[in-house]
Design a protein around this motif. Structure first.
Motif, PDB file in Angstrom:
ATOM      1  N   LEU A  45       0.821  -1.119  -0.120  1.00 56.85           N
ATOM      2  CA  LEU A  45      -0.156   0.011  -0.027  1.00 56.85           C
ATOM      3  C   LEU A  45       0.734   1.226   0.091  1.00 56.85           C
ATOM      4  O   LEU A  45       0.307   2.517  -0.063  1.00 56.85           O
ATOM      5  N   GLY A  46       2.058   1.022   0.096  1.00 55.98           N
ATOM      6  CA  GLY A  46       2.926   2.240   0.057  1.00 55.98           C
ATOM      7  C   GLY A  46       3.541   2.812   1.347  1.00 55.98           C
ATOM      8  O   GLY A  46       4.242   3.969   1.219  1.00 55.98           O
ATOM      9  N   GLU A 123      12.553   6.501  10.006  1.00 56.70           N
ATOM     10  CA  GLU A 123      11.361   7.053   9.928  1.00 56.70           C
ATOM     11  C   GLU A 123      10.223   5.818   9.423  1.00 56.70           C
ATOM     12  O   GLU A 123      10.642   5.170   8.234  1.00 56.70           O
ATOM     13  N   LEU A 124       9.230   5.553  10.228  1.00 60.82           N
ATOM     14  CA  LEU A 124       8.252   4.565   9.557  1.00 60.82           C
ATOM     15  C   LEU A 124       7.052   4.878   9.709  1.00 60.82           C
ATOM     16  O   LEU A 124       6.604   5.491  10.949  1.00 60.82           O
ATOM     17  N   ASP A 125       6.146   4.581   9.082  1.00 62.05           N
ATOM     18  CA  ASP A 125       4.641   4.735   9.028  1.00 62.05           C
ATOM     19  C   ASP A 125       4.169   3.689   9.955  1.00 62.05           C
ATOM     20  O   ASP A 125       3.134   4.020  10.999  1.00 62.05           O
ATOM     21  N   PHE A 126       4.378   2.539   9.959  1.00 63.47           N
ATOM     22  CA  PHE A 126       3.921   1.267  10.838  1.00 63.47           C
ATOM     23  C   PHE A 126       5.162   0.380  11.428  1.00 63.47           C
ATOM     24  O   PHE A 126       5.838   0.044  10.275  1.00 63.47           O
ATOM     25  N   LEU A 127       5.081   0.098  12.461  1.00 64.46           N
ATOM     26  CA  LEU A 127       5.954  -1.014  13.000  1.00 64.46           C
ATOM     27  C   LEU A 127       5.136  -2.135  13.329  1.00 64.46           C
ATOM     28  O   LEU A 127       4.223  -1.838  14.342  1.00 64.46           O
ATOM     29  N   ILE A 128       5.187  -3.179  12.989  1.00 65.01           N
ATOM     30  CA  ILE A 128       4.134  -4.406  13.123  1.00 65.01           C
ATOM     31  C   ILE A 128       5.065  -5.265  14.154  1.00 65.01           C
ATOM     32  O   ILE A 128       6.452  -5.466  14.198  1.00 65.01           O
ATOM     33  N   VAL A 129       4.725  -5.457  15.587  1.00 63.30           N
ATOM     34  CA  VAL A 129       5.472  -6.148  16.391  1.00 63.30           C
ATOM     35  C   VAL A 129       4.733  -7.718  16.814  1.00 63.30           C
ATOM     36  O   VAL A 129       3.758  -7.661  17.139  1.00 63.30           O
TER      37      VAL A 129
END
Ligand SMILES: Nc1ncnc2c1ncn2[C@@H]1O[C@H](COP(=O)(O)OP(=O)(O)O)[C@@H](O)[C@H]1O
Ligand SMILES: [Mg+2]
Length: 243
Positions: A45-46, A123-129
């Motif tokens: 999704l970019g 820099e991240l939009d999302f970090l999945i843990v």
């Protein structure tokens, strides 16, 4: 004494916009395939996306994604391994390979602290843990160490799973930790336990993922996984959280 690593962790994560923690309490319900797939879906999704596998003894995201991950780059800390699609990836397996880590309670906490304190996230939009099963050590550590997290709960349709997930949901609610919602994975049409639980605990029911028989043939190849049916399902779940 205050551990200086705790304040460092906040600095390490300061450029990460949202941290989504995939958790269940229960093992084998699909946390790891969901986490890896959510990272792939967000990447497609970019969004700039990171994936952190905090399952100490059972790390598996590197197996699911399957790109020869290697020892991360060191520069006054470690930089995440970059998959060729741009996902930033960190796991204990980057350091230990497939060996077991014979650590007990406080040593596990220290290892998590250490990993969070040395990893410099871009820099991240999302970090999945991706979390291990259980409602003990790792869940409590991560709540203590990482500010501004949001939980995504995963359950199978079985009462055995739902009962455990309820304990985690109750704990998180008691601690005022935000929960984005609950996902029913490997869902069976005849069961309403997860939907009932969502109502009972006022949780968003984020959707149903059926058993996807071709998933196993996609494990170990993120390019195949990304284009497969399972990631399609995960993508529709994740879109509800990000929009
Ligand atoms: N919807 C699904 N369809 C088919 N297989 C699934 C599905 N969800 C999970 N699995 C399989 O179930 C097993 C357990 O999943 P895993 O992600 O390792 O669970 P957890 O991390 O919660 O322990 C894996 O072999 C995984 O491929
Ligand atoms: Mg797992």
């Amino acid at each position: 004494m205050i551990d200086p690593r705790v304040s460092v962790i906040e600095k390490r994560l300061k450029d990460v916009n949202r941290i989504l923690v995939v958790s269940s309490g229960k093992g084998g319900v699909g946390k790891s395939v969901f986490s890896s797939s959510a990272a792939l879906a967000l990447n497609v999704l970019g969004y700039k996306t990171g994936l952190l596998d905090l399952d100490f003894q059972g790390s598996s995201d590197h197996i699911i994604l399957g790109e020869g991950v290697s020892f991360p780059e060191e520069s006054m800390g470690i930089r995440p391994f970059k998959l060729s699609n741009g996902i930033d990836f960190v796991s204990f397996s980057l350091f230990t390979g497939e060996s077991a880590l014979p650590l007990r309670g406080v040593d596990t906490t220290n290892a998590i602290l250490e990993l969070l304190a040395v990893t410099i996230w871009d820099e991240l939009d999302f970090l999945i843990v991706d979390l291990p099963p259980g409602i003990g050590e790792e869940v409590l550590d991560i709540i203590r160490l990482i500010k501004q997290l949001e939980f995504i709960l995963i359950s199978s349709s079985s009462l055995i799973s739902v009962k455990v997930v309820k304990r985690l949901a109750a704990l998180l609610k008691n601690m005022n930790i935000p929960i984005d919602g609950i996902v029913e994975n490997m869902a069976s049409d005849s069961s309403s336990y997860v939907a009932d639980m969502a109502r009972e605990y006022s949780l968003n029911y984020l959707g149903t993922i059926p058993f996807v028989s071709q998933l196993e043939s996609e494990i170990g190849n993120w390019r195949k996984l990304k284009d497969g049916l399972f990631v399609d399902y995960v993508s529709s779940v994740i879109k509800q959280i990000i929009y």
